[in-house]
Design a protein around this motif. Structure first.
Motif, short mmCIF file in Angstrom:
data_model
loop_
_atom_site.label_atom_id
_atom_site.label_comp_id
_atom_site.label_asym_id
_atom_site.label_seq_id
_atom_site.Cartn_x
_atom_site.Cartn_y
_atom_site.Cartn_z
N ILE A 1 -9.97 -3.02 3.48
CA ILE A 1 -9.85 -2.46 4.83
C ILE A 1 -9.03 -1.17 4.86
CG2 ILE A 1 -8.98 -2.85 7.16
CD1 ILE A 1 -9.67 -5.80 6.85
N ALA A 2 -7.88 -1.16 4.19
CA ALA A 2 -7.02 0.03 4.25
C ALA A 2 -7.74 1.23 3.64
CB ALA A 2 -5.70 -0.23 3.53
N PHE B 1 -15.84 -3.84 9.27
CA PHE B 1 -15.55 -4.76 8.18
C PHE B 1 -16.15 -6.12 8.42
CE2 PHE B 1 -11.70 -6.87 9.93
CZ PHE B 1 -11.22 -5.92 10.81
N MET C 1 -10.96 7.80 8.30
CA MET C 1 -10.13 8.84 8.94
C MET C 1 -10.42 10.20 8.32
SD MET C 1 -6.48 7.15 10.04
CE MET C 1 -6.19 5.72 9.03
N LYS D 1 -0.58 -12.34 2.61
CA LYS D 1 -1.90 -12.91 2.42
C LYS D 1 -1.93 -14.33 2.94
CE LYS D 1 -3.05 -9.97 -1.38
NZ LYS D 1 -4.42 -9.58 -1.69
N ALA E 1 -10.48 2.34 5.95
CA ALA E 1 -9.89 3.03 7.11
C ALA E 1 -9.46 4.45 6.73
CB ALA E 1 -8.70 2.23 7.66
N ILE F 1 -4.34 -4.89 9.23
CA ILE F 1 -4.17 -4.00 8.08
C ILE F 1 -4.47 -2.54 8.42
CG2 ILE F 1 -5.01 -3.43 5.77
CD1 ILE F 1 -5.46 -6.40 5.27
N ALA F 2 -5.56 -2.28 9.12
CA ALA F 2 -5.91 -0.89 9.41
C ALA F 2 -4.84 -0.24 10.29
CB ALA F 2 -7.28 -0.82 10.10
N ILE G 1 0.84 -1.20 0.00
CA ILE G 1 0.00 0.00 0.00
C ILE G 1 0.87 1.24 0.00
CG2 ILE G 1 -1.77 1.29 1.26
CD1 ILE G 1 -2.48 -1.46 2.62
N GLU H 1 -13.34 -7.90 4.64
CA GLU H 1 -11.92 -8.20 4.64
C GLU H 1 -11.53 -8.86 3.32
OE1 GLU H 1 -11.26 -10.75 8.05
OE2 GLU H 1 -12.31 -12.42 7.13
N SER H 2 -10.27 -8.68 2.80
CA SER H 2 -9.32 -7.86 3.51
C SER H 2 -8.80 -6.70 2.67
CB SER H 2 -8.14 -8.72 3.99
OG SER H 2 -7.53 -9.36 2.92
N LYS I 1 -16.51 -10.00 8.12
CA LYS I 1 -15.51 -11.05 8.10
C LYS I 1 -15.97 -12.20 7.22
CE LYS I 1 -13.56 -9.83 12.49
NZ LYS I 1 -12.15 -10.06 12.81
N GLU J 1 -2.93 -10.18 6.68
CA GLU J 1 -4.37 -9.93 6.66
C GLU J 1 -5.02 -10.72 7.80
OE1 GLU J 1 -5.77 -11.11 2.79
OE2 GLU J 1 -5.41 -13.21 3.17
N SER J 2 -6.17 -10.23 8.41
CA SER J 2 -6.71 -8.97 7.98
C SER J 2 -6.82 -7.95 9.12
CB SER J 2 -8.09 -9.19 7.37
OG SER J 2 -8.95 -9.80 8.27
N SER J 3 -6.82 -8.39 10.38
CA SER J 3 -7.07 -7.41 11.45
C SER J 3 -5.93 -6.43 11.67
CB SER J 3 -7.36 -8.12 12.77
OG SER J 3 -8.34 -9.09 12.60
#
Lengths: 193, 193
Positions: free
Chosen positions: A62-63, A78, A70, B80, A66, B62-63, A30, A58-59, A80, B58-60
């Motif tokens: 998510i970014a 998210f 923000m 991944k 987020a 990531i944020a 990312i 997910e997944s 699951k 991934e995945s929790s």
């Protein structure tokens, strides 16, 4: 969003099977400076929609969700895949077919975080056949929440998912929209922004 | 980070099997204002470490990794689970056992994004038995990259994973560190910050 088109032109590659690889900046690695721009652009597009919550699955979404959260000062939930042992209480669930992986999976979200009266913005990295967003719409409906629209980094318009949602009066905002894609060329839908 | 402890005290619940549920702000629903604080705190802790890249799985995570990446101005890569069809080229892979789900899975990352000379900060939501971070360390080693440390939102110290990493001279920085947990009480390790 011209910057998204330029990024895809510069860094994207087409893999066999109609897969667009954007791993260098979006869904394996990312580019966080660019991620901020994505969040700000989604915030700008939906600033008048009185959104209360952002929802993704997910997944890879998510970014982006987020970053949008923000920028907008909003919580993100998210969904699951499969029920995890850290999801308790009443859950909402729906079945989704994955285009990328060629299988079905269960998407779940706790009812605690998605409520009647919520006005939800759906966010994801890709919109192709639309199955993931369809599933998120199902979850919103099960919760009695309203869907205010969908923001996706990249829509592959030729796969039809975006137009299926538009027919249902969902406001769909892709940051880049691909009209057509061959192994050597990516053609974007005319972009006024 | 006192704010993390307070958030856990206020919103966390203990589920059977030693699972700490923080779904309201961290891993089902994300409090994005708090997420920014988390990113800034991780940036502060590791500002002198000359990190080149942030890595999570991934995945929790990531944020949190994305927030840290935005605060630090660094790219984030996320490993991944299983090989997806949008991961091509040479991949690095390792097996990880999941404490939460009670199974093994393959964690993969493309060699394109993790390189010799990278100085990597590992980021995750939880550090319990340490299997996920161990797996990320394996991937870094396979790539010839150096691990500069690990930042986690919550360490469950009584599960031993953090201390296993510290013995290997990894700098581990939990934003909240739980010494002991019962169904009714959460006791944090003494926190000087």
């Amino acid at each position: 969003m011209k910057a998204m088109e330029e990024k895809i032109r510069k860094e994207g590659t087409v893999l066999p099977g109609g897969i667009l690889k954007v791993g260098s900046f979006l869904n394996q690695q990312i580019d966080t400076e660019f991620l901020k721009e994505i969040g700000d652009e989604i915030a700008r597009l939906f600033e008048k929609e009185e959104i209360t919550k952002i929802m993704t699955i997910e997944s890879s979404g998510i970014a982006i969700a987020a970053a949008a959260g923000m920028s907008m000062g909003l919580p993100v939930i998210f969904a699951k895949k499969h029920k995890a042992s850290n999801v308790d209480g009443e859950i909402l669930s729906t079945k989704i077919h994955s285009f990328t992986h060629g299988n079905d999976y269960e998407a779940v979200v706790s009812r605690d975080y998605l409520k009647e009266g919520d006005r939800v913005l759906l966010v994801d990295d890709f919109l192709a056949s639309g199955n993931a967003l369809d599933g998120l719409m199902d979850l919103a409906e099960l919760a009695g929440a309203e869907v205010a629209g969908a923001a996706v980094a990249i829509e592959k318009k030729f796969q039809g998912g975006g137009d299926k949602l538009r027919v249902r009066n969902v406001r769909v905002e892709p940051l880049a929209c691909i009209e057509k894609m061959t192994d050597t060329e990516i053609i974007f839908t005319d972009n006024k922004r």
